[in-house]
Enzyme design. Structure first.
Site, PDB file in Angstrom:
ATOM      1  N   SER A 248       0.844  -1.188   0.000  1.00 34.64           N
ATOM      2  CA  SER A 248       0.000   0.000   0.000  1.00 34.64           C
ATOM      3  C   SER A 248       0.881   1.240   0.000  1.00 34.64           C
ATOM      4  O   SER A 248       1.872   1.320   0.727  1.00 34.64           O
ATOM      5  CB  SER A 248      -0.945  -0.009   1.199  1.00 34.64           C
ATOM      6  OG  SER A 248      -0.230  -0.150   2.413  1.00 34.64           O
ATOM      7  N   GLY A 250      -0.447   4.624   0.170  1.00 35.38           N
ATOM      8  CA  GLY A 250      -1.177   5.806   0.589  1.00 35.38           C
ATOM      9  C   GLY A 250      -1.874   6.479  -0.579  1.00 35.38           C
ATOM     10  O   GLY A 250      -2.661   5.854  -1.296  1.00 35.38           O
ATOM     11  N   GLY A 253      -1.994   4.872  -4.037  1.00 31.48           N
ATOM     12  CA  GLY A 253      -2.716   3.631  -4.263  1.00 31.48           C
ATOM     13  C   GLY A 253      -1.983   2.410  -3.741  1.00 31.48           C
ATOM     14  O   GLY A 253      -1.428   2.424  -2.640  1.00 31.48           O
ATOM     15  N   GLY A 304      -6.964   0.464   5.800  1.00 28.07           N
ATOM     16  CA  GLY A 304      -6.052  -0.611   5.412  1.00 28.07           C
ATOM     17  C   GLY A 304      -6.603  -1.980   5.740  1.00 28.07           C
ATOM     18  O   GLY A 304      -6.386  -2.951   4.996  1.00 28.07           O
ATOM     19  N   ASP A 305      -7.328  -2.079   6.848  1.00 27.39           N
ATOM     20  CA  ASP A 305      -7.940  -3.359   7.225  1.00 27.39           C
ATOM     21  C   ASP A 305      -9.057  -3.714   6.250  1.00 27.39           C
ATOM     22  O   ASP A 305      -9.232  -4.897   5.898  1.00 27.39           O
ATOM     23  CB  ASP A 305      -8.484  -3.277   8.652  1.00 27.39           C
ATOM     24  CG  ASP A 305      -7.424  -2.837   9.643  1.00 27.39           C
ATOM     25  OD1 ASP A 305      -6.250  -3.216   9.451  1.00 27.39           O
ATOM     26  OD2 ASP A 305      -7.760  -2.122  10.600  1.00 27.39           O
TER      27      ASP A 305
END
Length: 372
Positions: A248, A250, A253, A304-305
């Site tokens: 990831s 941020g 993308g 993120g989860d």
């Protein structure tokens, strides 16, 4: 939140539970929303909300919203656990947490509505007893089954051996389960660093990992300033035996690599198969680059989860690798409009996914010495 999602049974996944999430260090997330946060000054709060949290709990909540049958386990303090109980009951999540003495830690989230920014203040938790950790390992082992996905997520409490996730991964993969690992710092290093995981112990490596740029840089011990360097570091993890690596980035993308031929997710077979056949020296991989959606942001906590939940759900559904990136990005975007680990309806997620721009590419990497 998609409260009325129909729970589904996925072909090829043992039993009625498609996913088990493991949260060793859950937390109560206290979210305070402020319209223009000013440090060193008195701020007027717009709202206050408490949510059951911890990375694995967040992943499970999103998966349940999506309609997948989900089980949660980990270590959870008996005191002040009512919000966890309520979340699991409302979303029909199977609760297999090991209850321990004390209360969950508290994480404070300061959400600046004016700038779409979140400041996290994460408090430390108590050191669990050895008996509690043993009880958790036994609980996880009882849930292990061929083809079942396990998400090992979040930090480890103080005093817990950083190799805890690596040992758990090995146990699960020997049972034929699949493992997604989303952690950072010492636990990530202990799970993936070549000096700590021998080349002939590929069974200790997870099937899927999702570090961010900083976590990947810390893992490999060098700066990764551009796309070429990032892809090379991710490909090196594929070469060692990790099937899927997603990074990831941020606002830039995310990108993901998957070793080919891709795992046949719906028709899973145990990893403990007969003697391996010789493999070619070069490993081919497929990749995607997914651009983030520009959507209104209420809280970035748990985005993120949600992304991890989208990846795992897509792999269970047997989606093509680029579509996994597309769907995971939609999960993250859908969560951004909500405080707490919740997703919109399936129809809203489909609409978001159609807006995600995904580029595909292919590559190859020399297999790590000693890998099969």
């Amino acid at each position: 939140m998609n409260q009325h999602a129909a729970h589904v049974n996925v072909p090829g996944v043992a039993g009625s539970t498609a996913v088990v999430t493991v949260t060793v260090n859950p937390a109560l997330d206290q979210t305070v929303c402020v319209n223009g946060l000013q440090t060193g000054a008195v701020n007027l709060g717009e709202s206050l909300e408490f949510n059951a949290g911890g990375k694995g709990v967040n992943v499970a909540s999103c998966l349940a919203d999506y309609g997948l049958r989900t089980t949660v386990t980990g270590l959870l303090g008996r005191d002040d656990a009512q919000l966890f109980d309520a979340l699991f009951a409302s979303k029909r999540i199977d609760d297999r947490f090991v209850r321990v003495a004390g209360r969950p830690r508290i994480n404070v989230k300061l959400v600046d509505l004016a700038h779409g920014q979140t400041t996290d203040i994460n408090l430390a938790s108590a050191t669990p007893a050895d008996a509690d950790l043993l009880a958790l390992e036994q609980a996880v082992l009882r849930l292990a089954a061929p083809g079942r996905w396990f998400v090992l997520a979040g930090s480890l409490p103080p005093g817990v051996d950083p190799g805890f996730y690596r040992r758990l991964t090995r146990t699960l993969r020997q049972a034929g389960a699949r493992v997604a690992l989303d952690t950072s710092g010492a636990p990530l290093t202990a799970s993936l660093a070549p000096g700590l995981v021998p080349a002939d112990d590929a069974a200790s490596l997870p099937d899927l990992i999702k570090p961010n740029r900083a976590e990947l840089e810390k893992l490999v011990g060098r700066a990764l300033p551009d796309r070429t360097a990032l892809e090379g570091a991710a490909a090196a993890l594929l070469a060692r035996g990790v099937a899927c690596v997603v990074v990831s980035l941020g606002e830039d993308g995310a990108f993901g690599l998957q070793a080919t031929p891709a795992l046949n997710m719906p028709d899973a077979t145990p990893h403990s198969t007969p003697a391996p056949t010789p493999q070619p020296a070069t490993l081919a991989y497929a990749g995607f680059r997914a651009s983030p959606l520009r959507v209104p942001v209420t809280s970035t906590v748990g985005a993120g989860d949600a992304f991890v939940a989208g990846l795992v759900a897509s792999l269970i559904e047997g989606r093509a690798w680029p579509e996994c990136g597309r769907r995971a990005t939609a999960f993250a975007a859908g969560k951004l409009a909500r405080v707490g680990p919740h997703l919109p309806s399936a129809a809203a997620l489909d609409a978001l996914a159609q807006q995600v721009h995904v580029e595909t590419f292919v590559g190859s990497v020399q297999r790590a010495h000693g890998e099969a």
